[in-house]
Design an enzyme around this catalytic site. Sequence first.
Site, PDB file in Angstrom:
ATOM      1  CG  HIS A 110      -2.127   0.533   0.764  1.00 27.81           C
ATOM      2  ND1 HIS A 110      -3.604   0.267   1.579  1.00 27.81           N
ATOM      3  CD2 HIS A 110      -2.720   1.189  -0.436  1.00 27.81           C
ATOM      4  CE1 HIS A 110      -4.431   0.939   0.916  1.00 27.81           C
ATOM      5  NE2 HIS A 110      -3.980   1.724  -0.028  1.00 27.81           N
ATOM      6  CG  ASP A 133      -5.912  -0.588   4.897  1.00 24.80           C
ATOM      7  OD1 ASP A 133      -5.672  -1.430   5.607  1.00 24.80           O
ATOM      8  OD2 ASP A 133      -4.959   0.204   4.158  1.00 24.80           O
ATOM      9  CG  HIS A 135      -3.586  -2.276   8.820  1.00 31.20           C
ATOM     10  ND1 HIS A 135      -4.044  -3.232   7.906  1.00 31.20           N
ATOM     11  CD2 HIS A 135      -3.224  -2.829  10.133  1.00 31.20           C
ATOM     12  CE1 HIS A 135      -3.669  -4.336   8.428  1.00 31.20           C
ATOM     13  NE2 HIS A 135      -3.152  -4.112   9.738  1.00 31.20           N
ATOM     14  CG  ASP A 137      -2.159   2.217   5.492  1.00 32.28           C
ATOM     15  OD1 ASP A 137      -1.828   1.408   6.383  1.00 32.28           O
ATOM     16  OD2 ASP A 137      -2.718   1.628   4.322  1.00 32.28           O
ATOM     17  CG  HIS A 150       2.691  -1.400   4.374  1.00 34.34           C
ATOM     18  ND1 HIS A 150       2.243  -2.786   4.142  1.00 34.34           N
ATOM     19  CD2 HIS A 150       3.279  -1.455   5.540  1.00 34.34           C
ATOM     20  CE1 HIS A 150       2.422  -3.603   5.336  1.00 34.34           C
ATOM     21  NE2 HIS A 150       2.790  -2.648   5.963  1.00 34.34           N
ATOM     22  CG  ASP A 237      -4.825  -3.138   2.598  1.00 33.04           C
ATOM     23  OD1 ASP A 237      -4.820  -4.611   2.264  1.00 33.04           O
ATOM     24  OD2 ASP A 237      -3.797  -2.760   2.821  1.00 33.04           O
ATOM     25  CG  ASP A 239      -5.150  -5.304   5.337  1.00 32.56           C
ATOM     26  OD1 ASP A 239      -5.916  -4.389   5.386  1.00 32.56           O
ATOM     27  OD2 ASP A 239      -4.032  -4.853   5.611  1.00 32.56           O
ATOM     28  CD  GLU A 282      -0.274  -4.513   1.339  1.00 26.66           C
ATOM     29  OE1 GLU A 282       0.389  -5.485   1.539  1.00 26.66           O
ATOM     30  OE2 GLU A 282       0.395  -3.315   1.778  1.00 26.66           O
TER      31      GLU A 282
END
Length: 313
Positions: A110, A133, A135, A137, A150, A237, A239, A282
């Site tokens: 990312h 996401d 996360h 980031d 990332h 992303d 994830d 990702e």
Amino acid sequence: MTNACSRFIKSKNVSVVGIPINAGQPREGVEKGPAKLIEFGLLNQLEEMGWTTEHKDNEKLVASLKPSDDPDVLNLKQPKWVSAVTQSISEQVRQSAMDGKFVLTLGGDHSLGLASVSGIFAAYPDACLIWVDAHSDINTPASSPSGNIHGCPIAFLTGIAEDHPDFRWVKPCLDAQRLVYIGLRDVDVGEKKIIKDHNIKAFSMHHVDKWGIGKVLDMALNHVNPDRNRPIHLSFDVDALDPSVAPSTGTPVRGGLTFREGHYICEALAESGLLVSADIVEVNPDLEDENAAFQTIQVGCSLARCCLGEALL
């Protein structure tokens, strides 16, 4: 069934930009994600939907930009390589967007958000960003526990990050009020403070559970695009999805978006007529077993198709 082009994308031309980079995090394999999505037939799938495709895999470019020496600088790992790749490819993204093409960026880790968001916002300065996401980031070099880039792109893109010699090319192009997160569930302490201090709109999985994905996306758009007149860049992303849906990714976190919730986001943004570009990032086919990798690649392709107008009816 596929929907019509957006009000900004006048013809069905899509520029598929591979960014096969793994330098923004420690796990190898994520650089193979773009090629695997193409190998699985993504270009053919988009062409069957009526899109004209152009594809840049950028594999030689990314390899050629790897420096012989890339020590940590101000806590960040491999900053010279990440910077060189993202700066170079941001110009590809900008040019494709300026040509009126939908830009579909395939990752890669990312950190590539530095390239895609910089390029899109250079072409569409009034755009807004939806970041899907687990996360956020948005670590700065100083706040990052790992130094993995990332986890930092949003901090540079918003101008929140402290000065870093390798990333001075990144212009703070993103107003924090034109950023919204969906799907967060693994946010560092420093990032929580940044999100609060800058009053950034963020919807965690708690909010998705509480209100449902339809209402969350409406609320997200009401914040960043209240008059529904701004171009939208989606950075997705995998994830963000629950690991049972997309297992082959570097930092999986339980309790994520379902298959349908993830696809709804892409479908609804395409339906809005405002989506001009998207990242699918990702996907790491080297993690888990062959079936898990296949499942994750399949999901990456279907998310991309939904961004370009594939609908259930």
